[in-house]
Each structure stands twice: as structure tokens, then as C-alpha cells.
Design an enzyme around this catalytic site. Structure first.
Site, PDB file in Angstrom:
ATOM      1  N   THR A 261      48.926  39.216  37.691  1.00 24.55           N
ATOM      2  CA  THR A 261      49.968  40.198  38.019  1.00 24.55           C
ATOM      3  C   THR A 261      49.704  40.890  39.344  1.00 24.55           C
ATOM      4  O   THR A 261      50.632  41.303  40.035  1.00 24.55           O
ATOM      5  CB  THR A 261      50.074  41.229  36.875  1.00 24.55           C
ATOM      6  OG1 THR A 261      50.571  40.556  35.722  1.00 24.55           O
ATOM      7  CG2 THR A 261      50.997  42.381  37.213  1.00 24.55           C
TER       8      THR A 261
ATOM      9  N   SER B 250      46.402  34.312  34.225  1.00 20.55           N
ATOM     10  CA  SER B 250      45.045  34.151  33.683  1.00 20.55           C
ATOM     11  C   SER B 250      45.049  33.566  32.279  1.00 20.55           C
ATOM     12  O   SER B 250      44.026  33.074  31.810  1.00 20.55           O
ATOM     13  CB  SER B 250      44.273  35.461  33.733  1.00 20.55           C
ATOM     14  OG  SER B 250      44.731  36.371  32.773  1.00 20.55           O
TER      15      SER B 250
ATOM     16  N   THR C 195      44.855  40.066  34.378  1.00 24.41           N
ATOM     17  CA  THR C 195      44.088  40.960  33.501  1.00 24.41           C
ATOM     18  C   THR C 195      43.895  40.386  32.094  1.00 24.41           C
ATOM     19  O   THR C 195      42.985  40.802  31.383  1.00 24.41           O
ATOM     20  CB  THR C 195      44.772  42.335  33.383  1.00 24.41           C
ATOM     21  OG1 THR C 195      46.077  42.168  32.832  1.00 24.41           O
ATOM     22  CG2 THR C 195      44.841  43.023  34.731  1.00 24.41           C
ATOM     23  N   ASP C 196      44.758  39.437  31.698  1.00 23.60           N
ATOM     24  CA  ASP C 196      44.745  39.015  30.287  1.00 23.60           C
ATOM     25  C   ASP C 196      43.419  38.392  29.857  1.00 23.60           C
ATOM     26  O   ASP C 196      42.982  38.584  28.721  1.00 23.60           O
ATOM     27  CB  ASP C 196      45.889  38.028  30.016  1.00 23.60           C
ATOM     28  CG  ASP C 196      47.254  38.695  30.090  1.00 23.60           C
ATOM     29  OD1 ASP C 196      47.319  39.942  30.121  1.00 23.60           O
ATOM     30  OD2 ASP C 196      48.265  37.965  30.138  1.00 23.60           O
TER      31      ASP C 196
HETATM   32  N1  ASP Z   1      49.743  37.636  32.515  1.00 24.28           N
HETATM   33  C1  ASP Z   1      49.034  38.268  33.606  1.00 24.28           C
HETATM   34  C2  ASP Z   1      47.727  37.554  33.793  1.00 24.28           C
HETATM   35  O1  ASP Z   1      46.794  37.774  33.084  1.00 24.28           O
HETATM   36  C3  ASP Z   1      48.835  39.703  33.298  1.00 24.28           C
HETATM   37  C4  ASP Z   1      48.107  40.504  34.354  1.00 24.28           C
HETATM   38  O2  ASP Z   1      47.554  40.011  35.300  1.00 24.28           O
HETATM   39  O3  ASP Z   1      48.078  41.749  34.195  1.00 24.28           O
HETATM   40  O4  ASP Z   1      47.619  36.728  34.650  1.00 24.28           O
END
Ligand code: ASP
Length: 334
Positions: A18, A65, A98-99
Site C-alpha cells: 500500500t 505482500s 503491511t499484511d
Molecule cells: N494489501 C497490502 C499489502 O500488504 C496492504 C498494505 O500494504 O497495507 O501489500
């Protein structure tokens, strides 16, 4: 406290997420695409970065991710290790979704043999959102990586003005900017643009682990089975049929095994599949032989590692030996 060195040479590796997303301006909206802005574009959008460090950027992946496989993890770990081995690199920052950031951070924490700072960061909101968090997170990640006090602390996750250890941190909220937390608190904070440390991680990491990236061709397959009421044997059997060398039970409470699953786990062990008991609660140790006879089964108690990290630690343990006692020792050591 010492000030950051303007001479620090920091390599920034982009992997997507993200932080590299674009779409809606609404901070609470999920209407955006992750992994579309290049890492060079991310760096260019943060004023003041060039004053903190000499930066070199590279785009290793451009993915959400959730799409990270073990092959991506190893490729990233090898690249970070290569960069850290160079005399012209003082630290590495990885931008990441973040995931699954906590999994990538932990794999690097246990395998990259360096005392140089390695910092992961990301964002809960895409760069197009009002009050996007990515630019400040990236600024702080570079500030921490460039700071002379940041080496030797293991892999760090910098989010929302906090500095967490890769050993402990987990994403615990789907939306909030303070989504990342560690059961024992962060190692430090980012204050006035510099890390301020409050504690250190006690377990071995980076240059002091027994795991050898060069000797690991691929990570052994380890599956995670969710613990819940009305648990059934089928998920365990499916992982065994898929060739998993171990399963991690994300058990209820302290890793309690439902009575119906106990013979299933013993049977898996007899067939050579390792069993690791972890907890779905998110904090606290799973204690060996408490509520389940690990000695009789030949299973392993995960100590306080959450199920996603227990999966990686079990896989790394299996690169050393196919031995439940050795795996238990590793879970209590790292
Ligand atoms: N779906 C995203 C990821 O993990 C969420 C994020 O980055 O906050 O790539």
C-alpha cells in the site's frame, strides 16, 4: 544521543504494498491498488530524505505482500545480505506491504548475517489518501537505518513513529495507523527525526543465528492450521498430503489441542510430520507439556511465536535437522 550521519549510504529496496499504492483520497477507503508506484517515485515524494542519507533505490518486486511466497522471501533475504556485505552500504530499508511484513521481517532477522541496520516500513494508506502515512514512515525508516545507534539490534520495523523488533511485531488492526504492535512494546520511538531506544531484544538474531542462507536452497513446506471450536482433522491431513514437513497448530488459548485432534497429531508424528503448537491469542508462551503431552507425541511448543512466525522458524529449524528435540531447542532459543 548522537545525531544521524549525513554520510550514511542507505540502499532502499521496493517490494510493493500500500505504501506504493494509488487510488482514492478517502483515508478510510479500500478503493485503491497497491504496488503501482516505483520505489524511486516514493523516495522522490519525501522532502528532506536526501539530507538524511545518500540513497540508492532498487525495485526488487512490485506486489501486494499477500502474494509473497517463500521464494520471494529467500530472494529478498539474499539481496539484503549481498547489500549488507558491501563496504559502500551502511544500512538497508525495505518498503513492503503491511499484511505480511512481520513474516518477511522475521525471516530477515533470522538469516541475514550482518550488524548493519535493516529496516522495513510500509503504509496503512496509499500515497493518494488524505493524511497518507507512507511518506513519514519512509522518512523515519531511513532516519533509523542511517543512525549510528541502530546497528546490532536485529531487523527493525518502523511504522507510526515506533521502532519494533522483527521478533515480536505483528499487524493487529486492518485499518488504523497504529496497526503494528509488539507484546512487550516497541524497542524505541522516532523522536525529532532520530531513534530513541528503550529496550533491546534478548534472543539471538542476524549475525548470531545458526541459519545459513547460502546453504538453504528452498524452505521446507510448513502449513498452519487454524484452531477453533468444532476443529476437524481434514486441514491437518491436507497439509500432510501436500507434503508438509511440519504443521503449526494456531491453537486456542495456550495451544490447547481438542481431544478429537490429539490422536491426529500423534498419527502425523508417527508419519514423520512435525507438529508445532502455537497460540492464536497473539501473545504469551505456549508451555511444553501443558494441556498436551508433547513428550509423548513428539511435538514442539512454540514458546511465544505467533503462528505465521512459527511457520518460518519451523521451516528454518528443518534446514538444520529433522529432529523434534532440535526444533524445540530452536523455538526456546530464538
Ligand atoms: N494489501 C497490502 C499489502 O500488504 C496492504 C498494505 O500494504 O497495507 O501489500
Amino acid at each position: 544521543m548522537s545525531t544521524p550521519s549525513s554520510q550514511a549510504r542507505i540502499a532502499v529496496i521496493g517490494t510493493g504494498g500500500t505504501i506504493a499504492g494509488a487510488g482514492s483520497a478517502d483515508p478510510g477507503s479500500a478503493a485503491y491498488r497497491s504496488a503501482v508506484v516505483s520505489v524511486a517515485g516514493l523516495l522522490a515524494a519525501v522532502p528532506g530524505l536526501a539530507r538524511l542519507a545518500e540513497l540508492q533505490a532498487e525495485q526488487l518486486f512490485q506486489i501486494d505482500s499477500a502474494d509473497f511466497t517463500d521464494a520471494h522471501l529467500l530472494q529478498l533475504a539474499r539481496r539484503v545480505a549481498e547489500l549488507c556485505a558491501r563496504d559502500d552500504v551502511d544500512g538497508v530499508v525495505v518498503t513492503h506491504g503491511t499484511d505480511t511484513m512481520e513474516e518477511t521481517a522475521y525471516l530477515l532477522h533470522l538469516t541475514v548475517p550482518t550488524a548493519k541496520p535493516i529496516v522495513l516500513t510500509g503504509a496503512m494508506r496509499p500515497g493518494t489518501a488524505l493524511a497518507a502515512d507512507g511518506p513519514a514512515n519512509l522518512l523515519h525508516a531511513v532516519a533509523v537505518a542511517a543512525h549510528p545507534t541502530s546497528g546490532g539490534r536485529g531487523v527493525l520495523v518502523v511504522m507510526n513513529e515506533e521502532v519494533h523488533s522483527a521478533r515480536d511485531v505483528a499487524k493487529g488492526h486492518t485499518q488504523r495507523l497504529d496497526a503494528f504492535a509488539s507484546p512487550h512494546g516497541p524497542l524505541g520511538l522516532v523522536v525529532e527525526g532520530a531513534p530513541r531506544w528503550y529496550r533491546a531484544v534478548a534472543r539471538p538474531h542476524t549475525a548470531r543465528t545458526e541459519f545459513d542462507l547460502a546453504a538453504i536452497g528452498a524452505l521446507p513446506l510448513v502449513g498452519v492450521v487454524a484452531g477453533h471450536g468444532n476443529a476437524r482433522r481434514e486441514p491437518c491431513e491436507a497439509w500432510a498430503a501436500a507434503g508438509a514437513r511440519a504443521i503449526v497448530l494456531a491453537g486456542v488459548g495456550g495451544g490447547t489441542v481438542p481431544a478429537d485432534l490429539q490422536p491426529v497429531l500423534r498419527d502425523l508424528r508417527r508419519r514423520g510430520v512435525h507438529v508445532v503448537r502455537a497460540s492464536r491469542t497473539g501473545a504469551g508462551p505456549v508451555i511444553r507439556n501443558a494441556s498436551f503431552d508433547d513428550d509423548a507425541c513428539g511435538s514442539v511448543a512454540a514458546d511465544d511465536q505467533n503462528p505465521p512466525r512459527a511457520r518460518l522458524l519451523a521451516a528454518l529449524a528443518l534446514t538444520r535437522a529433522d529432529d523434534a528435540q532440535a526444533m524445540q531447542r530452536i523455538f526456546l532459543r530464538y
